[in-house]
Scaffold this active site. Structure first.
Site, PDB file in Angstrom:
ATOM      1  N   ARG A  81     -37.417  55.304  10.963  1.00 24.39           N
ATOM      2  CA  ARG A  81     -36.811  56.232  10.232  1.00 24.39           C
ATOM      3  C   ARG A  81     -38.152  56.456   9.479  1.00 24.39           C
ATOM      4  NH1 ARG A  81     -31.461  53.840   7.460  1.00 24.39           N
ATOM      5  NH2 ARG A  81     -30.557  55.809   7.718  1.00 24.39           N
ATOM      6  N   LYS A 100     -19.792  49.081   7.483  1.00 25.21           N
ATOM      7  CA  LYS A 100     -19.368  49.719   5.940  1.00 25.21           C
ATOM      8  C   LYS A 100     -18.151  50.617   5.934  1.00 25.21           C
ATOM      9  CE  LYS A 100     -24.993  49.821   5.381  1.00 25.21           C
ATOM     10  NZ  LYS A 100     -24.865  50.926   6.644  1.00 25.21           N
ATOM     11  N   GLY A 134     -28.382  54.057  11.089  1.00 26.25           N
ATOM     12  CA  GLY A 134     -29.504  53.736  11.451  1.00 26.25           C
ATOM     13  C   GLY A 134     -28.872  52.508  12.348  1.00 26.25           C
ATOM     14  N   GLY A 189     -23.980  57.952   6.434  1.00 25.62           N
ATOM     15  CA  GLY A 189     -22.803  57.804   5.376  1.00 25.62           C
ATOM     16  C   GLY A 189     -23.227  59.484   4.645  1.00 25.62           C
TER      17      GLY A 189
HETATM   18  P1  AMP Z   1     -22.800  50.142   9.925  1.00 26.39           P
HETATM   19  O1  AMP Z   1     -23.608  50.387   8.870  1.00 26.39           O
HETATM   20  O2  AMP Z   1     -20.905  51.089   9.129  1.00 26.39           O
HETATM   21  O3  AMP Z   1     -22.327  51.527  10.528  1.00 26.39           O
HETATM   22  O4  AMP Z   1     -22.190  49.255  10.723  1.00 26.39           O
HETATM   23  C1  AMP Z   1     -23.329  48.901  11.329  1.00 26.39           C
HETATM   24  C2  AMP Z   1     -22.853  47.427  11.680  1.00 26.39           C
HETATM   25  O5  AMP Z   1     -21.316  47.211  11.561  1.00 26.39           O
HETATM   26  C3  AMP Z   1     -23.820  46.432  12.602  1.00 26.39           C
HETATM   27  O6  AMP Z   1     -24.324  46.274  12.835  1.00 26.39           O
HETATM   28  C4  AMP Z   1     -22.547  45.672  13.896  1.00 26.39           C
HETATM   29  O7  AMP Z   1     -22.886  44.986  14.021  1.00 26.39           O
HETATM   30  C5  AMP Z   1     -21.215  46.670  12.447  1.00 26.39           C
HETATM   31  N1  AMP Z   1     -19.839  45.362  13.472  1.00 26.39           N
HETATM   32  C6  AMP Z   1     -19.778  46.497  14.102  1.00 26.39           C
HETATM   33  N2  AMP Z   1     -18.471  46.153  14.672  1.00 26.39           N
HETATM   34  C7  AMP Z   1     -18.512  45.082  14.194  1.00 26.39           C
HETATM   35  C8  AMP Z   1     -17.111  43.974  13.565  1.00 26.39           C
HETATM   36  N3  AMP Z   1     -15.994  43.997  14.894  1.00 26.39           N
HETATM   37  N4  AMP Z   1     -17.309  42.833  13.136  1.00 26.39           N
HETATM   38  C9  AMP Z   1     -18.794  42.855  12.548  1.00 26.39           C
HETATM   39  N5  AMP Z   1     -19.582  43.502  12.320  1.00 26.39           N
HETATM   40  C10 AMP Z   1     -18.981  44.971  12.741  1.00 26.39           C
END
Ligand code: AMP
Length: 395
Positions: free
Chosen positions: A35, A200, A352, A375
């Site tokens: 970024r 998230k 990210g 998002g």
């Molecule tokens: P986001 O910011 O929503 O794209 O989330 C990304 C994060 O989700 C990354 O750090 C991943 O390690 C985490 N993640 C993906 N799948 C899982 C899961 N099954 N359980 C916990 N964390 C997860």
């Protein structure tokens, strides 16, 4: 059409630039500086046009006084200075005499970075609630405002909408590029398949209902899947879940059962660690203390069969906790597949962590476009307005 940085005479002007320096930091080190790198074009342009360049950004969430230490932008100022190959004045305040006098001392081509805008959230969420006085104050520090923070454009904060409401404004090169590249998804070649994962959940889950209308298929894995699975009455153990969204998830599944594809197996463990034992289980076989940290091999094959004929693929959110090597296979294998000769599709990644994973596993340069927004990208491609861009002056 929105004004851009090219539409202003920047010579000797105090140019406030809202960047997205919200980089992942682990153990006091920047894990991925993508970024910051993506912000350089706009910053260098302003330097070359003889502006006094004043940068704003947030970094993570600041909820308590003690968060200030780990959420300071000082580390970003140091990396930015290396990348620009010039000194960057870091002001460890978001307002006050030190900030004002540092700005007064600036000469054209100087670069200054203001402390994390979300430090103002300790004071009644002034940044995140777009406090009128704060936006007005920050705007008073400059002559022109350039918004280049695509990742926060879906939020109405003092450091984007607040400042832009008070002084002439335009978008920077990064936002311009994001809008152009993401416009491919306005009229995608079909089949258009969306992959959703990540953690998230409550930030993103509502977007599913509008995305599902645009896409031909939505493949849901990663942490995102468990809210949908639980809403169907499936035991998900201690896997990540958004209990507030269960009803919404159930309704969306009922309405779009033909379009939504959920994971059918999982790699589970009893402890949140890369060192604990794990096993692969069918999605109906999870025990009440199992934590699903990756999709299993059957889900990988199922997702591949859906992706094989896709002409456009958009992906947000990793399919497992890919920072742990034991739970990276789902994300890695799907990245490998969609960038291989088996698939002939435009591939766009957003977010990210998703982009960072593609970089770590060596696929970032093989996709069509990697968006800096998570998002914001999701909201934009599902047809929602982005307040941080809407507020910018039109040409
Ligand atoms: P986001 O910011 O929503 O794209 O989330 C990304 C994060 O989700 C990354 O750090 C991943 O390690 C985490 N993640 C993906 N799948 C899982 C899961 N099954 N359980 C916990 N964390 C997860």
């Amino acid at each position: 059409m929105k004004k851009t940085i090219r539409d202003f005479d920047l010579n000797n002007k105090k140019v406030l630039i809202r960047c997205d320096f919200n980089v992942p930091i682990k153990e006091g080190k920047i894990v991925d500086d993508n970024r910051i790198v993506e912000s350089l074009e706009t910053i260098n342009y302003a330097i070359n046009k003889n502006a006094k360049v004043i940068l704003f950004s947030h970094l993570g969430k600041v909820k308590e006084e003690k968060d200030k230490k780990s959420k300071s932008l000082k580390i970003v100022a140091e990396r930015l200075s290396e990348l620009l190959n010039k000194s960057v004045v870091f002001v460890p305040f978001t307002r006050g005499p030190e900030l004002e006098s540092a700005i007064d001392k600036m000469a054209p081509k100087d670069v200054l970075l203001v402390e994390n805008t979300r430090f103002e959230d300790l004071n009644g969420k002034k940044e995140s609630k777009n406090d009128f006085e704060l936006g007005q104050y920050w705007a008073s520090l400059g002559d022109i405002f350039i918004n280049d923070a695509f990742g926060t454009a879906h939020r109405s904060h003092a450091s984007n909408v607040g400042i832009a409401s008070n002084i002439p404004s335009g978008i920077g090169f990064l936002i311009e590029k994001e809008l152009k590249e993401l416009s491919i998804l306005d009229q995608p070649n079909r089949p258009y398949v969306v992959i959703l994962g990540g953690a998230k959940i409550n930030d993103k889950i509502e977007v599913v209902s509008s995305l599902v209308k645009k896409a031909d298929k939505i493949l849901i894995g990663g942490g995102m899947a468990y809210t949908f699975l639980k809403s169907k009455g499936i035991e998900i153990g201690s896997s990540i879940v958004d209990l507030d969204s269960l009803e919404f998830a159930k309704q969306t599944l009922d309405d779009y059962s033909d379009k939504i594809v959920l994971s059918i197996d999982a790699k589970v463990t009893k402890e949140f660690s890369n060192n604990s034992n794990y096993k692969v289980v069918g999605i109906n076989e999870m025990e009440n203390d199992d934590n699903g940290l990756d999709i299993g091999p059957k889900t990988i094959e199922l997702f591949k069969s859906e992706l094989k004929t896709a002409k456009t693929i958009f992906w947000n959110g990793t399919l497992g906790y890919s920072e742990f090597s034991n739970y990276a296979d789902g994300t890695k294998e799907i990245l490998q597949f969609i960038t291989s000769n088996d698939v002939n599709a435009t591939v766009i990644l957003g977010g990210g962590d998703t982009v960072a994973a593609s970089k770590v596993f060596g696929y970032k340069d093989k996709v069509t476009y990697a968006s800096t927004g998570g998002g914001a990208t999701l909201e934009y491609i599902s047809g929602k307005n982005l307040p941080g861009i809407d507020i910018i002056n039109n040409k």
